[in-house]
Write a protein that holds these residues in place. Sequence first.
Motif, PDB file in Angstrom:
ATOM      1  N   PHE A   1       1.709  -6.500 -15.227  1.00  0.00           N
ATOM      2  CA  PHE A   1       2.186  -7.627 -14.413  1.00  0.00           C
ATOM      3  C   PHE A   1       1.089  -8.174 -13.515  1.00  0.00           C
ATOM      4  N   PHE A   2       0.238  -7.308 -12.955  1.00  0.00           N
ATOM      5  CA  PHE A   2      -0.764  -7.774 -12.000  1.00  0.00           C
ATOM      6  C   PHE A   2      -2.055  -8.266 -12.663  1.00  0.00           C
ATOM      7  N   THR A   3      -2.149  -8.196 -13.974  1.00  0.00           N
ATOM      8  CA  THR A   3      -3.209  -8.811 -14.789  1.00  0.00           C
ATOM      9  C   THR A   3      -4.619  -8.358 -14.439  1.00  0.00           C
ATOM     10  N   GLY A   4      -4.767  -7.129 -13.914  1.00  0.00           N
ATOM     11  CA  GLY A   4      -6.098  -6.561 -13.836  1.00  0.00           C
ATOM     12  C   GLY A   4      -6.576  -6.244 -15.238  1.00  0.00           C
ATOM     13  N   PRO A   5      -7.856  -5.899 -15.415  1.00  0.00           N
ATOM     14  CA  PRO A   5      -8.341  -5.546 -16.747  1.00  0.00           C
ATOM     15  C   PRO A   5      -7.609  -4.314 -17.285  1.00  0.00           C
ATOM     16  N   ALA A   6      -7.488  -4.243 -18.608  1.00  0.00           N
ATOM     17  CA  ALA A   6      -6.852  -3.076 -19.233  1.00  0.00           C
ATOM     18  C   ALA A   6      -7.554  -1.801 -18.779  1.00  0.00           C
ATOM     19  N   PHE A   7      -6.765  -0.750 -18.584  1.00  0.00           N
ATOM     20  CA  PHE A   7      -7.251   0.567 -18.157  1.00  0.00           C
ATOM     21  C   PHE A   7      -7.475   0.607 -16.650  1.00  0.00           C
ATOM     22  N   SER A   8      -6.378   0.450 -15.906  1.00  0.00           N
ATOM     23  CA  SER A   8      -6.434   0.555 -14.442  1.00  0.00           C
ATOM     24  C   SER A   8      -5.106   1.154 -13.969  1.00  0.00           C
ATOM     25  N   GLY A   9      -4.962   2.466 -14.134  1.00  0.00           N
ATOM     26  CA  GLY A   9      -3.680   3.107 -13.881  1.00  0.00           C
ATOM     27  C   GLY A   9      -3.690   4.084 -12.722  1.00  0.00           C
ATOM     28  N   ALA A  10      -2.486   4.591 -12.397  1.00  0.00           N
ATOM     29  CA  ALA A  10      -2.340   5.555 -11.307  1.00  0.00           C
ATOM     30  C   ALA A  10      -1.033   6.308 -11.448  1.00  0.00           C
ATOM     31  N   ILE A  11      -0.985   7.470 -10.812  1.00  0.00           N
ATOM     32  CA  ILE A  11       0.255   8.239 -10.673  1.00  0.00           C
ATOM     33  C   ILE A  11       0.556   8.346  -9.186  1.00  0.00           C
ATOM     34  N   ILE A  12       1.763   7.981  -8.791  1.00  0.00           N
ATOM     35  CA  ILE A  12       2.211   8.172  -7.404  1.00  0.00           C
ATOM     36  C   ILE A  12       2.977   9.490  -7.362  1.00  0.00           C
ATOM     37  N   VAL A  13       2.474  10.419  -6.567  1.00  0.00           N
ATOM     38  CA  VAL A  13       3.034  11.778  -6.519  1.00  0.00           C
ATOM     39  C   VAL A  13       3.713  11.994  -5.171  1.00  0.00           C
ATOM     40  N   PRO A  14       5.038  12.156  -5.144  1.00  0.00           N
ATOM     41  CA  PRO A  14       5.733  12.367  -3.870  1.00  0.00           C
ATOM     42  C   PRO A  14       5.205  13.587  -3.124  1.00  0.00           C
ATOM     43  N   ALA A  15       5.259  13.522  -1.814  1.00  0.00           N
ATOM     44  CA  ALA A  15       4.709  14.586  -0.976  1.00  0.00           C
ATOM     45  C   ALA A  15       5.408  15.926  -1.176  1.00  0.00           C
ATOM     46  N   CYS A  16       6.617  15.909  -1.728  1.00  0.00           N
ATOM     47  CA  CYS A  16       7.334  17.182  -1.926  1.00  0.00           C
ATOM     48  C   CYS A  16       6.622  18.100  -2.920  1.00  0.00           C
ATOM     49  N   PHE A  17       5.690  17.538  -3.720  1.00  0.00           N
ATOM     50  CA  PHE A  17       4.934  18.361  -4.660  1.00  0.00           C
ATOM     51  C   PHE A  17       3.589  18.823  -4.087  1.00  0.00           C
ATOM     52  N   ARG A  18       3.219  18.321  -2.907  1.00  0.00           N
ATOM     53  CA  ARG A  18       1.861  18.510  -2.395  1.00  0.00           C
ATOM     54  C   ARG A  18       1.500  19.982  -2.239  1.00  0.00           C
ATOM     55  N   ALA A  19       2.345  20.751  -1.588  1.00  0.00           N
ATOM     56  CA  ALA A  19       2.015  22.155  -1.343  1.00  0.00           C
ATOM     57  C   ALA A  19       1.879  22.922  -2.656  1.00  0.00           C
ATOM     58  N   GLN A  20       2.790  22.664  -3.601  1.00  0.00           N
ATOM     59  CA  GLN A  20       2.710  23.347  -4.900  1.00  0.00           C
ATOM     60  C   GLN A  20       1.400  23.017  -5.612  1.00  0.00           C
TER      61      GLN A  20
END
Length: 531
Positions: free
Chosen positions: A289-308
Amino acid sequence: MTHTETITMKKKVISTAELKQLVCSGGDERLLLDPLTGVNMYGCPPGPVEPSTWVHLSSSTATPISNGGFSHLAEIMTTLDETDGSDPVDERLEAIRQELFNYIGITSVDADIVFVPSGTDATLQAVFLARICLPRATTILRNLVLAADEAAGRVFNAASGFHFNAKNIRGDDVIKGTPIPGLHGPTGDKTIECIDVSFEKCQDEAYIEESVDRLVNHSGDTHVLLHALDTSKLGNRTPSHDCLNRIEQKYSKEALTILIDACQFRMSPWRIRDHIKRGRYITITGSKFFTGPAFSGAIIVPACFRAQIQQAPVNNYMTNELAAYSAISDWPQSWTNIRSCLNTYTTVLWKSNIGQFLRITAAMFELRRYSAIPSSWREQFIVAATAEIRAAFSSVPDLLEPLENKTRNSFFDEFDEEFRHLTIFPFFIRQPNKVKTFLNLDACKELYQKLQIPNETNPITVVIGQPAAIVVNGYPDTVTTFRFSIDARTISDAFERAHGAVPVKTDILQSRLRLIIKKIADIVNTNDNQS
């Protein structure tokens, strides 16, 4: 210019050719340029295109970088200055994490962000994170991938912990479809399983809930990673929020983790916050949707997993082959255990992936433009653009047949903001003079390539959403769909041209649709006359 380590530049002007080379570096073979056409497999060159000769409504797949985005990257490269021994790309990525938090409306207390080359890489690294958080190395991670036929084609291999292409992001050869050593645990036993469910079957949410129940209760040493889809390459969501809530209420966090595949990034900040609050991983990309070049990804990881994650025995799962799928600066600076582990694999990975950094930076340039527009104006444009696209379909009923999901609206509400409206419009192309018969996959692939080749009759390059073979209730066998898409750049350009005036104008979109449809018709009719 080679890419063997982080590139250090101090007030250096970079040439256009060098910048293009960097923009398409640090990815697998999907970013490789065809030596004859100069474009990658998505039909996109590494630099901006001339608007008078290129027409694209292809954000469901990929879009060429904008002139503004490319100029922004050239400016950024002159300011990458390593003055104190730190990695300037690493520091810039931390700043981008903060900017994404601001867009979503959260802080770094609420979540962490891992950068990845592509949405498929996001799935792979999410599986890695889920794996290292399991209480025992022998626990079976069972992935249930919903609507796999409407997700990226390589997702199933990535969710299985397998190589999903013939090369990794460094360009090294790997064997597609084979297990990645380490992900399946220190003993090498198969401790990751993957089950896919078609979008058609997902229409029965009782079936989804029964499938989760069967997997959770398969054995006492099982953890289920449920891959939900929001939004698919055809614009759909599955399952409903009510269904996800029922599943979460039934099982503990020890038995179930939910991953939201939002790689189209057609999702409101409110919805992202809600997923984070509920402890769900979210995968996004800046190239749809944001039309950046192909191959620009991310994972948003909730803080509840941080300690683990920060306490996980990463060394038990890391290998050369897995390490080569990322760079050290992809991972949050606070995740010192993962960074320390990766530092022992510097012969097979980079400190920073400069190509990925540039592509993410270009995507953020477009996100910044879009988020500056009042939400009411964005929504008005999407509604008007939807009417324009539907009118275009109606104007050529003997050529194009839109694929409508009549139940879609029941899956979206006001909290989805402008994304409760359609922004992806799938359609079939009819075979000439045949009732309810459409071009097959091979014919669609040929047409897709011909659309990108200028000729005397149509001296423009047309890029639309790649052909996708799907099974749809009410249609015989497998059918192949193309897609028109509304994207952030189209909205931002229209807003800037109009200086924010209302009512919104969609005349540029209307012109693009006419050019695209004319070229489709010419190709289809020429092929029919030659057959």
